[in-house]
Design a protein around this motif. Structure first.
Motif, PDB file in Angstrom:
ATOM      1  N   GLY A 190      46.757  44.102  46.806  1.00 38.26           N
ATOM      2  CA  GLY A 190      45.920  43.272  46.226  1.00 38.26           C
ATOM      3  C   GLY A 190      44.288  43.387  46.811  1.00 38.26           C
ATOM      4  N   VAL A 191      44.221  44.391  47.688  1.00 43.83           N
ATOM      5  CA  VAL A 191      42.840  44.236  48.366  1.00 43.83           C
ATOM      6  C   VAL A 191      41.970  45.315  47.501  1.00 43.83           C
ATOM      7  CG1 VAL A 191      41.866  45.047  50.617  1.00 43.83           C
ATOM      8  CG2 VAL A 191      43.989  43.728  50.748  1.00 43.83           C
TER       9      VAL A 191
ATOM     10  N   ASN B  44      40.991  39.247  50.021  1.00 39.37           N
ATOM     11  CA  ASN B  44      42.412  39.362  49.614  1.00 39.37           C
ATOM     12  C   ASN B  44      43.135  39.789  51.027  1.00 39.37           C
ATOM     13  OD1 ASN B  44      41.901  38.144  47.207  1.00 39.37           O
ATOM     14  ND2 ASN B  44      42.348  39.920  46.183  1.00 39.37           N
TER      15      ASN B  44
ATOM     16  N   GLY C  16      45.994  37.958  52.706  1.00 39.54           N
ATOM     17  CA  GLY C  16      47.280  37.949  51.941  1.00 39.54           C
ATOM     18  C   GLY C  16      48.006  38.970  52.533  1.00 39.54           C
TER      19      GLY C  16
END
Length: 657
Positions: free
Chosen positions: A225-226, A241, A244
């Protein structure tokens, strides 16, 4: 034509007036190039003894000039490792903080003023050349690779992809293919992640070495997600992100125990960086058609990522600049500004620093340490050292000129037996390193072919840039060097590149049947690797290392008496200040307090006794501890010795010239 390349900050080692923003000016270095050939190159940390120093490389500059026997006035160009526009932006920020800079309009003026003040000479500002940071990285790799044509990937805050073509008119012709802005910095991704796990920016190696102990799958989806892979080898990073990817990971302060969740995060980070790097390279390899690759920049020091590139089959040959960090930018700046013909042969060594000399010069330097070490000329240093290593000793091995780069190669190293798994714990304890940290191995080419699964010819593995898989049936020969995933960080030593280490490996093989040695830098964690004879002795006296070879001279540690210690002279390093203050002590009473502070770490406050303060306040590097404390002082001698072990003070025999 003489060209001087410089990397680093603006302050001399004793000052911290113009500390630049974080990550901008560390790894100071100077490189002198004559007609396109490196004459001298040395990192400032080796001389001012401050790890990853952010100071201006004045000591390194002087050392380079001495090596060539010239003055600064003889230098045609002085090349700095930043673009002038970027440097001017920095100066603008500094001028807001320091009103005294109002009369200095730009970076050229500030750099000129700093050099003139410290070097005490006039400097024509027209001789100063600014080279963009990413370009210095790229040139440092392309120009030293020996490749006629290559793809160049700079993995750094100011990174990018280039095509490099040798041309008779200049050192290396670079054509930009893709610019990677700070918003796409893989180094910043790494720094943000490890900071969240309790590591400082200079502990990347220790943090990334956790990866083989982790499971990337545990954090893979969250880490993905990064980043987003885009067409044409592009990508985006979403730093917001990152929280997360770190969700649920236990908080950790520096020095606290590492848990499995921390290892899993690092494993997922390494996998993510590898995926991004390979995505970039696949596109540019296909579009350029080039089969050779050069790597530079801080990200090029992650050997697991380099190994995945090597194993991918995308390239026939991969050259990783041995000084891939910012010190290598001084080399790139000098080569870029020199306008010299291109190098035709590949780099075979980076031994451009201080020369320890012959036994005839080493022995007199050791005699003044006679109360602390025994020194004798060795007729066969390689054979004698190999015997000590085979018998279980760790041995210091120092000779010739020091090498450029963060990774210890062969001229300032500690060597040990790779077959004995206990050597890893012993060496990590000696160097005050975390127990999980692996050690690298130097080996002969024929042993590399026998012990490792090689993705390329052994002769290409000269720079300790890759983690290579050990053959399962021969892993016992490399037990102390094995990573958790069965790989080792290996370097092949060729005789023409390092004849002394080659002789030591050959002698060890004659005794044991294994032509490989554990190698790690010649230090104990409190300072950079030993540069001089005195540095080697200081390491022996303040660590568990018992024996070292300085060229052809065998040096053994002696047990020193209290009287010997009291006869030592004491001096404050130029980066250390002794301070006295009056205030609350333990919140209970008002009184005097004494401490040491440094110009390179504003957070360091080392408390000392009043007696030690009195000695250090008078210390001049000539008078003995006994003279400074009135003839008594066993406790003071012990305290000063402990401070020397931390390299916050300097000790040496008082009769030293």
């Amino acid at each position: 034509m003489l060209t001087l390349g410089l990397a680093g900050g603006l302050d001399p080692v004793y000052d911290c007036r113009y500390d630049a923003p974080q990550y901008f000016t560390y790894d100071a270095a100077a490189v002198l190039v004559e007609d396109g050939q490196v004459v001298a190159a040395i990192e400032e940390e080796r001389l001012n003894r401050v790890r990853r120093t952010n100071k201006f490389p004045f000591d390194a500059l002087r050392a380079c000039l001495r090596q060539r026997g010239v003055s600064l006035g003889d230098v045609d160009r002085i090349a700095y490792y930043s673009g002038e526009e970027v440097a001017n932006l920095l100066v603008g920020r500094l001028r807001q903080a320091f009103p005294e800079l109002a009369g200095i309009p730009d970076a050229r003026g500030l750099l000129r003023a700093a050099i003139q003040r410290e070097m005490r000479c006039e400097l024509d500002p027209a001789r100063i050349v600014f080279v963009p940071h990413g370009v210095t990285h790229a040139v440092s790799a392309a120009a030293m690779s020996g490749f006629e044509q290559a793809l160049v990937y700079v993995i750094d805050n100011e990174g990018g992809v280039f095509t490099a073509t040798s041309d008779e008119g200049c050192r290396s012709c670079l054509t930009p293919r893709a610019e990677l802005s700070p918003e796409k910095s893989l180094g910043e991704l790494c720094h943000r992640t490890i900071r969240a796990l309790g590591y400082s920016p200079f502990e990347e190696a220790e943090a990334m070495e956790l990866a083989p102990h982790g499971d990337p799958a545990a954090r893979r989806d969250a880490m993905r997600g990064v980043y987003t892979l885009l067409p044409d080898g592009d990508y985006e990073l979403a730093f917001q992100n990152l929280a997360g990817a770190l969700s649920g990971v236990p908080g950790r302060l520096r020095g606290e125990p590492v848990e499995q969740a921390h290892r899993d995060v690092i494993a997922a980070l390494e996998e993510a960086i590898s995926e991004i790097v390979l995505h970039v390279l696949r596109h540019h390899r296909t579009r350029s058609g080039l089969r050779r690759l050069c790597l530079a920049g801080g990200g090029a020091q992650i050997c697991a990522v380099n190994s995945r590139i090597l194993a991918s089959g995308l390239f026939d040959e991969v050259f990783v600049q041995p000084a891939a960090h910012d010190a290598g930018c001084a080399l790139g700046a000098a080569l870029h500004a020199s306008d010299a013909p291109p190098r035709r042969a590949p780099l075979d060594h980076v031994a451009f620093g201080t020369d320890l000399g012959t036994a005839d010069t080493v022995l007199p330097a050791l005699r003044r340490w006679g109360a602390f070490v025994a020194a004798e000329r060795s007729a066969e240093p390689a054979r004698e050292a190999a015997g000590l290593v085979a018998a279980g000793s760790a041995v210091g091995w120092a000779n010739g000129r020091s090498e450029l780069g963060l990774v210890a190669l062969g001229r300032r190293v500690i060597v040990a037996d790779p077959r004995d798994e206990r050597r890893r714990a012993a060496l990590n304890a000696l160097k005050r390193r975390a127990p999980h940290r692996p050690l690298s191995v130097a080996m002969l080419a024929e042993d590399a072919r026998e012990l490792l699964v090689l993705p390329c010819p052994a002769e290409q593995l000269r720079w300790k840039s890759f983690a290579l898989r050990a053959r399962r049936e021969r892993r016992e020969a490399l037990a102390a060097a094995l990573h958790a995933d069965g790989t080792v960080r290996a370097r092949v030593v060729l005789e023409q590149a390092d004849p002394r280490l080659f002789a030591l490996l050959s002698a060890f093989k004659a005794l044991t049947g294994v032509g490989a040695l554990l190698t790690t830098s010649l230090d104990h964690g409190a300072e950079p690797p030993a540069e001089t004879v005195d540095d080697v002795v200081a390491l022996l006296l303040t660590s568990d290392l018992e024996v070292a070879f300085v060229g052809d001279v065998l040096v053994r540690k002696r047990s020193a008496s209290l009287e010997d210690r009291l006869r030592m002279a004491v001096e404050l390093p130029r980066s250390t200040q002794v301070c006295r203050a009056r205030g609350w002590i333990d919140g209970a009473r008002v009184g005097d307090a004494w401490e040491l502070r440094t110009s390179h770490d504003r957070g360091l406050r080392r408390k000392i006794s009043g007696a030690a303060y009195d000695v250090l306040a008078q210390a001049d590097g000539a008078r003995s501890i006994a003279a400074l404390c009135g003839g008594a002082g066993a406790d003071v001698a012990d305290e000063l010795w402990a401070l020397w072990t931390e390299r916050l003070v300097r000790l040496w025999p008082a009769e030293r010239p």
